[in-house]
Design a protein around this motif. Structure first.
Motif, PDB file in Angstrom:
ATOM      1  N   GLU A 241       0.833  -1.211   0.000  1.00  0.00           N
ATOM      2  CA  GLU A 241       0.000   0.000   0.000  1.00  0.00           C
ATOM      3  C   GLU A 241       0.865   1.258   0.000  1.00  0.00           C
ATOM      4  O   GLU A 241       0.588   2.218  -0.740  1.00  0.00           O
ATOM      5  N   LEU A 242       1.908   1.259   0.808  1.00  0.00           N
ATOM      6  CA  LEU A 242       2.799   2.421   0.862  1.00  0.00           C
ATOM      7  C   LEU A 242       3.582   2.583  -0.439  1.00  0.00           C
ATOM      8  O   LEU A 242       3.815   3.708  -0.900  1.00  0.00           O
ATOM      9  N   PHE A 243       3.994   1.476  -1.037  1.00  0.00           N
ATOM     10  CA  PHE A 243       4.750   1.559  -2.290  1.00  0.00           C
ATOM     11  C   PHE A 243       3.896   2.176  -3.395  1.00  0.00           C
ATOM     12  O   PHE A 243       4.364   3.029  -4.161  1.00  0.00           O
ATOM     13  N   ARG A 244       2.659   1.762  -3.481  1.00  0.00           N
ATOM     14  CA  ARG A 244       1.761   2.309  -4.498  1.00  0.00           C
ATOM     15  C   ARG A 244       1.437   3.773  -4.229  1.00  0.00           C
ATOM     16  O   ARG A 244       1.130   4.525  -5.165  1.00  0.00           O
ATOM     17  N   ALA A 245       1.537   4.176  -2.962  1.00  0.00           N
ATOM     18  CA  ALA A 245       1.282   5.571  -2.608  1.00  0.00           C
ATOM     19  C   ALA A 245       2.519   6.447  -2.803  1.00  0.00           C
ATOM     20  O   ALA A 245       2.476   7.643  -2.499  1.00  0.00           O
ATOM     21  N   GLY A 246       3.603   5.868  -3.299  1.00  0.00           N
ATOM     22  CA  GLY A 246       4.813   6.645  -3.553  1.00  0.00           C
ATOM     23  C   GLY A 246       5.710   6.808  -2.345  1.00  0.00           C
ATOM     24  O   GLY A 246       6.465   7.789  -2.261  1.00  0.00           O
ATOM     25  N   ASN A 247       5.652   5.863  -1.417  1.00  0.00           N
ATOM     26  CA  ASN A 247       6.485   5.923  -0.213  1.00  0.00           C
ATOM     27  C   ASN A 247       7.367   4.672  -0.150  1.00  0.00           C
ATOM     28  O   ASN A 247       7.099   3.748   0.628  1.00  0.00           O
ATOM     29  N   PRO A 248       8.433   4.611  -0.958  1.00  0.00           N
ATOM     30  CA  PRO A 248       9.276   3.402  -0.950  1.00  0.00           C
ATOM     31  C   PRO A 248      10.014   3.195   0.365  1.00  0.00           C
ATOM     32  O   PRO A 248      10.323   2.057   0.731  1.00  0.00           O
ATOM     33  N   GLN A 249      10.297   4.278   1.085  1.00  0.00           N
ATOM     34  CA  GLN A 249      11.010   4.130   2.351  1.00  0.00           C
ATOM     35  C   GLN A 249      10.136   3.414   3.383  1.00  0.00           C
ATOM     36  O   GLN A 249      10.585   2.475   4.061  1.00  0.00           O
ATOM     37  N   GLY A 250       8.884   3.858   3.512  1.00  0.00           N
ATOM     38  CA  GLY A 250       7.977   3.181   4.431  1.00  0.00           C
ATOM     39  C   GLY A 250       7.695   1.756   4.002  1.00  0.00           C
ATOM     40  O   GLY A 250       7.593   0.842   4.838  1.00  0.00           O
ATOM     41  N   ALA A 251       7.573   1.536   2.686  1.00  0.00           N
ATOM     42  CA  ALA A 251       7.336   0.184   2.183  1.00  0.00           C
ATOM     43  C   ALA A 251       8.513  -0.732   2.507  1.00  0.00           C
ATOM     44  O   ALA A 251       8.323  -1.895   2.900  1.00  0.00           O
ATOM     45  N   ALA A 252       9.729  -0.217   2.361  1.00  0.00           N
ATOM     46  CA  ALA A 252      10.910  -1.031   2.658  1.00  0.00           C
ATOM     47  C   ALA A 252      10.940  -1.438   4.126  1.00  0.00           C
ATOM     48  O   ALA A 252      11.334  -2.563   4.463  1.00  0.00           O
ATOM     49  N   ARG A 253      10.525  -0.538   5.020  1.00  0.00           N
ATOM     50  CA  ARG A 253      10.487  -0.895   6.441  1.00  0.00           C
ATOM     51  C   ARG A 253       9.482  -2.016   6.693  1.00  0.00           C
ATOM     52  O   ARG A 253       9.751  -2.940   7.469  1.00  0.00           O
ATOM     53  N   CYS A 254       8.325  -1.937   6.061  1.00  0.00           N
ATOM     54  CA  CYS A 254       7.314  -2.989   6.242  1.00  0.00           C
ATOM     55  C   CYS A 254       7.806  -4.323   5.695  1.00  0.00           C
ATOM     56  O   CYS A 254       7.657  -5.371   6.350  1.00  0.00           O
ATOM     57  N   TYR A 255       8.403  -4.302   4.514  1.00  0.00           N
ATOM     58  CA  TYR A 255       8.922  -5.546   3.938  1.00  0.00           C
ATOM     59  C   TYR A 255      10.035  -6.127   4.820  1.00  0.00           C
ATOM     60  O   TYR A 255      10.126  -7.346   4.999  1.00  0.00           O
ATOM     61  N   GLY A 256      10.863  -5.255   5.352  1.00  0.00           N
ATOM     62  CA  GLY A 256      11.940  -5.730   6.217  1.00  0.00           C
ATOM     63  C   GLY A 256      11.414  -6.380   7.488  1.00  0.00           C
ATOM     64  O   GLY A 256      11.930  -7.420   7.928  1.00  0.00           O
ATOM     65  N   ARG A 257      10.386  -5.782   8.102  1.00  0.00           N
ATOM     66  CA  ARG A 257       9.813  -6.380   9.312  1.00  0.00           C
ATOM     67  C   ARG A 257       9.163  -7.726   9.004  1.00  0.00           C
ATOM     68  O   ARG A 257       9.260  -8.673   9.795  1.00  0.00           O
ATOM     69  N   ALA A 258       8.502  -7.816   7.860  1.00  0.00           N
ATOM     70  CA  ALA A 258       7.888  -9.094   7.476  1.00  0.00           C
ATOM     71  C   ALA A 258       8.947 -10.176   7.276  1.00  0.00           C
ATOM     72  O   ALA A 258       8.774 -11.326   7.710  1.00  0.00           O
ATOM     73  N   LEU A 259      10.055  -9.802   6.651  1.00  0.00           N
ATOM     74  CA  LEU A 259      11.124 -10.778   6.426  1.00  0.00           C
ATOM     75  C   LEU A 259      11.755 -11.231   7.736  1.00  0.00           C
ATOM     76  O   LEU A 259      12.098 -12.415   7.897  1.00  0.00           O
ATOM     77  N   ARG A 260      11.919 -10.314   8.689  1.00  0.00           N
ATOM     78  CA  ARG A 260      12.508 -10.706   9.974  1.00  0.00           C
ATOM     79  C   ARG A 260      11.635 -11.729  10.694  1.00  0.00           C
ATOM     80  O   ARG A 260      12.145 -12.594  11.415  1.00  0.00           O
ATOM     81  N   LEU A 261      10.334 -11.638  10.511  1.00  0.00           N
ATOM     82  CA  LEU A 261       9.443 -12.626  11.120  1.00  0.00           C
ATOM     83  C   LEU A 261       9.548 -13.980  10.418  1.00  0.00           C
ATOM     84  O   LEU A 261       9.637 -15.027  11.064  1.00  0.00           O
ATOM     85  N   LEU A 262       9.572 -13.960   9.091  1.00  0.00           N
ATOM     86  CA  LEU A 262       9.570 -15.215   8.337  1.00  0.00           C
ATOM     87  C   LEU A 262      10.920 -15.927   8.389  1.00  0.00           C
ATOM     88  O   LEU A 262      10.980 -17.152   8.271  1.00  0.00           O
ATOM     89  N   LEU A 263      11.996 -15.174   8.554  1.00  0.00           N
ATOM     90  CA  LEU A 263      13.318 -15.798   8.585  1.00  0.00           C
ATOM     91  C   LEU A 263      13.539 -16.638   9.835  1.00  0.00           C
ATOM     92  O   LEU A 263      14.490 -17.424   9.887  1.00  0.00           O
ATOM     93  N   THR A 264      12.687 -16.468  10.850  1.00  0.00           N
ATOM     94  CA  THR A 264      12.816 -17.287  12.057  1.00  0.00           C
ATOM     95  C   THR A 264      12.125 -18.636  11.912  1.00  0.00           C
ATOM     96  O   THR A 264      12.231 -19.476  12.813  1.00  0.00           O
ATOM     97  N   LEU A 265      11.432 -18.847  10.790  1.00  0.00           N
ATOM     98  CA  LEU A 265      10.769 -20.130  10.554  1.00  0.00           C
ATOM     99  C   LEU A 265      11.782 -21.147  10.025  1.00  0.00           C
ATOM    100  O   LEU A 265      12.815 -20.773   9.459  1.00  0.00           O
ATOM    101  N   PRO A 266      11.509 -22.431  10.181  1.00  0.00           N
ATOM    102  CA  PRO A 266      12.440 -23.450   9.676  1.00  0.00           C
ATOM    103  C   PRO A 266      12.613 -23.326   8.163  1.00  0.00           C
ATOM    104  O   PRO A 266      11.671 -22.974   7.442  1.00  0.00           O
ATOM    105  N   PRO A 267      13.812 -23.605   7.643  1.00  0.00           N
ATOM    106  CA  PRO A 267      14.041 -23.535   6.196  1.00  0.00           C
ATOM    107  C   PRO A 267      13.245 -24.621   5.474  1.00  0.00           C
ATOM    108  O   PRO A 267      12.934 -25.654   6.068  1.00  0.00           O
ATOM    109  N   PRO A 268      12.880 -24.383   4.225  1.00  0.00           N
ATOM    110  CA  PRO A 268      13.278 -23.245   3.384  1.00  0.00           C
ATOM    111  C   PRO A 268      12.438 -21.998   3.588  1.00  0.00           C
ATOM    112  O   PRO A 268      12.671 -20.982   2.943  1.00  0.00           O
TER     113      PRO A 268
END
Length: 348
Positions: free
Chosen positions: A218-245
């Motif tokens: 939503e933020l990326f489409r609104a022209g806010n790549p910085q806020g979007a990057a923070r959201c994507y980063g937080r999502a990745l930090r949550l998923l990276l704690t799951l067992p691989p892959p």
């Protein structure tokens, strides 16, 4: 036989040395007697039957040790410097540096206890000094760690990181790198118990990551790549704690994060994010294209050409890849022309 008369001069000369010797002996005896009377009895004649105790003598007359550094120039300055160094260490103990280098926290009043806010903690916070347009509330506010749109802007993200490092009752200032003046003051009055990410089960982590992913898009489409990057980063930090892959959403998140990083002028980070995607899906066209753009921005024209040609081999009608490859070819020709001019100057 007549004896020769004895010379009076010889008799006088013979008697005179004897007289001088006798006078010297009398004078020496008189001087010795006077000295003995003035000094009193000698140690040999003073016998009280008690010998001096060396221990008592050392107590009564303690040895005086001189300062081993006294008299050297600059001693006072050295002491002054060491005192200042101690003060600096004490002041440094009140500073906390965010691991990512985004800010420095100066502790004004230390809190109590060891617990700190975690994911889901509801914090009662007094915030003062936020710049205009920061999106942060002024005064008393209720902020929840990991939840809410207050974290989307830069100051919201910094505030959340700072709160996660504070104890109850702590007051602190947030300082930005290169800025000596304090900008924001925070006081953590109270907070509810939260949970660390490792305490969440897989379903909860995926649900939170899905929310962050949706908000980032939503933020990326609104022209806010910085806020979007923070959201994507937080999502990745949550998923990276799951067992691989890990879930397939990681691939999409890394690809979207690379798009944000390109818009933010971070080609090195964008290339790394694309590498993560291509490790999972070697034929991911968006990741190949974005890595080609990042490599071109870094000046790695051969790598950029290779990635873009792979995109066109799989999708010959990809207009963006054609245009980017054309720019890479032009940039390569300019580099070759510049190199040729330099060589001509060297050998002319």
């Amino acid at each position: 036989m007549e004896t020769s008369p004895v010379s009076l001069m010889k008799e006088k000369d013979t008697a005179q040395p004897q007289q001088r010797e006798e006078n010297a002996q009398r004078n020496l005896g008189a001087a010795t007697q006077v000295r003995q009377q003035s000094l009193g009895p000698t140690p040999e004649t003073l016998d009280l039957g008690v010998k001096a105790d060396p221990a008592s003598r050392s107590v009564e007359n303690p040895p005086k040790f001189e300062n081993p550094v006294a008299g050297f120039e600059g001693d006072a300055d050295k002491c002054h410097v060491s005192t200042n160094a101690m003060a600096d260490r004490l002041q440094a103990s009140d500073l906390w540096y965010c691991p990512d280098g985004s800010f420095v926290k100066k502790i004004i009043v230390r809190g109590h206890g060891l617990d700190k806010p975690k994911l889901g903690s509801q914090c009662r916070v007094l915030a003062l000094g936020f710049p205009f347009g920061s999106g942060m509330p002024e005064g008393w506010a209720e902020l929840t760690i990991g939840i809410g749109r207050w974290r989307e802007k830069t100051w919201g993200e910094l505030t959340e990181k700072c709160l996660e490092s504070m104890c109850q009752g702590e007051e602190a200032e947030i300082r930005l790198p290169g800025c000596s003046a304090p900008l924001v003051k925070l006081r953590l009055d109270s907070f509810t118990k939260g949970r660390d990410s490792w305490e969440l089960d897989a379903v909860e982590k995926k649900a939170l990551a899905k929310e962050e992913h949706a908000r980032g898009t939503e933020l990326f489409r609104a022209g806010n790549p910085q806020g979007a990057a923070r959201c994507y980063g937080r999502a990745l930090r949550l998923l990276l704690t799951l067992p691989p892959p890990g879930p397939p959403e990681q691939t999409i998140l890394y690809s979207n994060l690379a798009a944000c990083q390109l818009l933010l002028g971070q080609p090195q980070l964008a290339a790394q994010s694309c590498d993560r995607v291509l490790e999972r899906e070697p034929g991911h066209l968006k990741a190949l294209y974005r890595r080609g753009v990042a490599q071109a921005a870094l000046g790695n024209l051969e790598k950029a050409t290779s990635d873009l040609k792979k995109v066109l081999a799989a999708d010959p009608q990809n207009r963006a890849a054609h245009e980017e490859l054309g720019r890479v070819v032009i940039q390569g020709k300019k580099q070759d022309a510049g190199l040729a001019r330099g060589l001509r100057k060297m050998f002319s």
